[in-house]
Design an enzyme around this catalytic site. Structure first.
Site, PDB file in Angstrom:
ATOM      1  N   ARG A 174     -13.594 -13.612 -15.685  1.00 57.43           N
ATOM      2  CA  ARG A 174     -13.858 -13.780 -17.115  1.00 57.43           C
ATOM      3  C   ARG A 174     -14.404 -12.493 -17.725  1.00 57.43           C
ATOM      4  O   ARG A 174     -14.094 -12.129 -18.835  1.00 57.43           O
ATOM      5  CB  ARG A 174     -14.830 -14.941 -17.356  1.00 57.43           C
ATOM      6  CG  ARG A 174     -14.100 -16.247 -17.605  1.00 57.43           C
ATOM      7  CD  ARG A 174     -15.050 -17.391 -17.590  1.00 57.43           C
ATOM      8  NE  ARG A 174     -15.720 -17.475 -16.290  1.00 57.43           N
ATOM      9  CZ  ARG A 174     -16.196 -18.586 -15.759  1.00 57.43           C
ATOM     10  NH1 ARG A 174     -16.111 -19.713 -16.418  1.00 57.43           N
ATOM     11  NH2 ARG A 174     -16.770 -18.584 -14.583  1.00 57.43           N
ATOM     12  N   GLU A 227      -1.487 -32.768  -4.550  1.00 58.71           N
ATOM     13  CA  GLU A 227      -1.936 -33.066  -3.174  1.00 58.71           C
ATOM     14  C   GLU A 227      -2.132 -34.563  -2.981  1.00 58.71           C
ATOM     15  O   GLU A 227      -2.584 -35.229  -3.917  1.00 58.71           O
ATOM     16  CB  GLU A 227      -3.297 -32.393  -2.922  1.00 58.71           C
ATOM     17  CG  GLU A 227      -3.239 -30.907  -2.830  1.00 58.71           C
ATOM     18  CD  GLU A 227      -4.616 -30.274  -2.721  1.00 58.71           C
ATOM     19  OE1 GLU A 227      -4.729 -29.091  -3.023  1.00 58.71           O
ATOM     20  OE2 GLU A 227      -5.585 -30.978  -2.332  1.00 58.71           O
ATOM     21  N   HIS A 245      -5.289 -28.184   2.476  1.00 58.65           N
ATOM     22  CA  HIS A 245      -6.603 -28.090   1.829  1.00 58.65           C
ATOM     23  C   HIS A 245      -7.742 -28.127   2.865  1.00 58.65           C
ATOM     24  O   HIS A 245      -8.544 -29.068   2.873  1.00 58.65           O
ATOM     25  CB  HIS A 245      -6.772 -29.209   0.788  1.00 58.65           C
ATOM     26  CG  HIS A 245      -7.800 -28.882  -0.260  1.00 58.65           C
ATOM     27  ND1 HIS A 245      -7.733 -29.330  -1.549  1.00 58.65           N
ATOM     28  CD2 HIS A 245      -8.940 -28.152  -0.195  1.00 58.65           C
ATOM     29  CE1 HIS A 245      -8.779 -28.896  -2.234  1.00 58.65           C
ATOM     30  NE2 HIS A 245      -9.528 -28.165  -1.422  1.00 58.65           N
ATOM     31  N   ILE A 261     -17.289 -16.854  -3.770  1.00 57.27           N
ATOM     32  CA  ILE A 261     -16.277 -16.858  -2.700  1.00 57.27           C
ATOM     33  C   ILE A 261     -15.382 -15.620  -2.837  1.00 57.27           C
ATOM     34  O   ILE A 261     -15.033 -14.987  -1.834  1.00 57.27           O
ATOM     35  CB  ILE A 261     -15.432 -18.155  -2.717  1.00 57.27           C
ATOM     36  CG1 ILE A 261     -16.354 -19.386  -2.629  1.00 57.27           C
ATOM     37  CG2 ILE A 261     -14.439 -18.157  -1.553  1.00 57.27           C
ATOM     38  CD1 ILE A 261     -15.633 -20.725  -2.754  1.00 57.27           C
ATOM     39  N   ARG A 271      -7.237 -24.024  -6.541  1.00 56.37           N
ATOM     40  CA  ARG A 271      -6.728 -25.341  -6.889  1.00 56.37           C
ATOM     41  C   ARG A 271      -5.230 -25.203  -7.153  1.00 56.37           C
ATOM     42  O   ARG A 271      -4.795 -24.193  -7.745  1.00 56.37           O
ATOM     43  CB  ARG A 271      -7.407 -25.878  -8.164  1.00 56.37           C
ATOM     44  CG  ARG A 271      -8.822 -26.362  -7.977  1.00 56.37           C
ATOM     45  CD  ARG A 271      -8.869 -27.683  -7.211  1.00 56.37           C
ATOM     46  NE  ARG A 271     -10.226 -28.187  -7.055  1.00 56.37           N
ATOM     47  CZ  ARG A 271     -10.996 -27.987  -5.980  1.00 56.37           C
ATOM     48  NH1 ARG A 271     -10.551 -27.287  -4.960  1.00 56.37           N
ATOM     49  NH2 ARG A 271     -12.204 -28.511  -5.910  1.00 56.37           N
TER      50      ARG A 271
HETATM   51  C1  8YV Z   1     -12.972 -29.912  -0.231  1.00 55.28           C
HETATM   52  C2  8YV Z   1     -13.057 -28.216  -2.186  1.00 55.28           C
HETATM   53  O1  8YV Z   1     -11.651 -30.196  -0.297  1.00 55.28           O
HETATM   54  O2  8YV Z   1     -15.303 -27.567  -2.404  1.00 55.28           O
HETATM   55  C3  8YV Z   1     -14.244 -27.778  -2.971  1.00 55.28           C
HETATM   56  O3  8YV Z   1     -14.117 -27.624  -4.185  1.00 55.28           O
HETATM   57  O4  8YV Z   1     -11.984 -28.246  -2.657  1.00 55.28           O
HETATM   58  C4  8YV Z   1     -13.230 -28.559  -0.740  1.00 55.28           C
HETATM   59  O5  8YV Z   1     -14.246 -27.920  -0.130  1.00 55.28           O
HETATM   60  C5  8YV Z   1     -13.703 -31.150  -0.598  1.00 55.28           C
HETATM   61  O6  8YV Z   1     -14.353 -31.111  -1.812  1.00 55.28           O
HETATM   62  C6  8YV Z   1     -14.546 -31.732   0.484  1.00 55.28           C
HETATM   63  O7  8YV Z   1     -15.230 -32.853   0.076  1.00 55.28           O
END
Ligand code: 8YV
Length: 316
Positions: free
Chosen positions: A175, A261, A279, A155, A232
């Site tokens: 890292r 959250e 989120h 990402i 996060r």
């Molecule tokens: C979603 C996420 O909030 O992929 C992740 O790690 O934080 C998000 O894409 C979530 O997991 C959807 O289920």
């Protein structure tokens, strides 16, 4: 006909995942949270767990599930899963990488543009009927600025590509250095922050990155700098961030994720130099469908004895 395997959900899952799950499994929807006595009866038979990127799968929960074989996470992040405890009990963990890269990268850029150009504030200005009284204060130019990316995985690289299209220079910390990438590597996050106008956080959560973005990093980012977090909430020291925003130690922050959250501190919500979203990094119909399909495919493959599409790196 063989009985369907028992599966426990550990998050409220979307209907487009729940429906295929219900066809293939006997689903116990968050029974461990809703009905302790019923859970105690089915726990010995549960062979699969399915949850979201935010789900907690603790060693204590695992200890109650002696027949568990697989944890399928619909999300790329799995920092709430005790992977070491899973591995110790022979439980495999899967997640859904790749399919959400574009959406999370799109949101990172959208947040950076929104905080720099003060788009939510401008929208509020028009809605409140304030335009006839005068223009908005001038905003910050985004094109050509310096972006620092904390975490240069899939990402992070998608964010960097988009930033380059806006003419931003890109540097990063990770890292280890990735010599194949045309971006400047810093091994210290504070050094990266000192060289950044926009510091974008996209590193995995968990113990290794807890409060990585702390008061000294924010100090280094400085009064012209913006923090963007699409990783996060745990990666940022939220108390230090609120303090830095209140004092003008940094210019602003645009946040998709929070420490606790869905609860966002009142002190953060009261500030004008922030953009706050709930989120939504991967929250488009197409991407959530692709994530659900992958989470289901991992379960299907496991119970068909086929190779798993996407086990987490620790379980490969
Ligand atoms: C979603 C996420 O909030 O992929 C992740 O790690 O934080 C998000 O894409 C979530 O997991 C959807 O289920």
């Amino acid at each position: 006909m063989t009985a369907k395997p028992d599966l426990l959900t550990v998050a409220k899952l979307a209907p487009f995942l729940m429906e295929p799950l219900q066809d293939a499994f006997t689903v116990h929807d968050r029974l461990h949270e809703n009905d302790a006595a019923a859970f105690a009866r089915v726990a010995p038979h549960i062979r699969a767990l399915c949850g979201s990127g935010e789900s907690k799968v603790s060693a204590a929960l695992l200890a109650q599930l002696p027949a568990l074989e697989i944890v399928s996470i619909m999300g790329v992040g799995y920092d709430g899963v005790d992977v070491a405890a899973c591995k110790a009990s022979g439980v495999v963990v899967t997640h859904t990488p790749d399919v959400l890269n574009d959406d999370v990268a799109d949101l990172a850029l959208a947040l950076a543009l929104n905080i720099a150009r003060r788009i939510p504030q401008a929208d509020r200005h028009v809605r409140a009927g304030l335009w006839p009284q005068g223009p908005m204060p001038l905003a910050t130019k985004f094109s050509g600025a310096r972006m620092g990316i904390v975490g240069m995985g899939r990402i992070g690289q998608a964010i960097a590509q988009r930033a380059r299209a806006f003419g931003l220079s890109v540097a990063y910390t990770a890292r280890s250095a990735k010599p194949d990438l045309p971006y400047t590597f810093h091994d210290q996050v504070a050094a990266l922050a000192a060289q950044s106008d926009f510091l974008v956080v996209i590193t995995p959560g968990g113990a290794a990155t807890r409060k990585l973005i702390d008061a000294p990093v924010l100090e280094a980012l400085g009064p012209q700098g913006y923090l963007i977090n699409v990783a996060r909430g745990s990666v940022v020291d939220e108390t230090a961030l609120i303090d830095a925003l209140q004092r003008g130690t940094i210019a602003g922050a645009a946040l998709d994720v929070f420490e606790n959250e869905p609860h966002v501190p009142e002190a953060l919500r009261a500030l004008d130099n922030v953009v706050l979203v709930p989120h939504i990094g991967s929250a488009t119909r197409a991407t959530r469908q692709a994530m659900a399909d992958r989470a289901f495919a991992n379960l299907q493959a496991h119970f068909a004895g086929k190779p798993l599409p996407s086990p987490v790196p620790e379980c490969r």
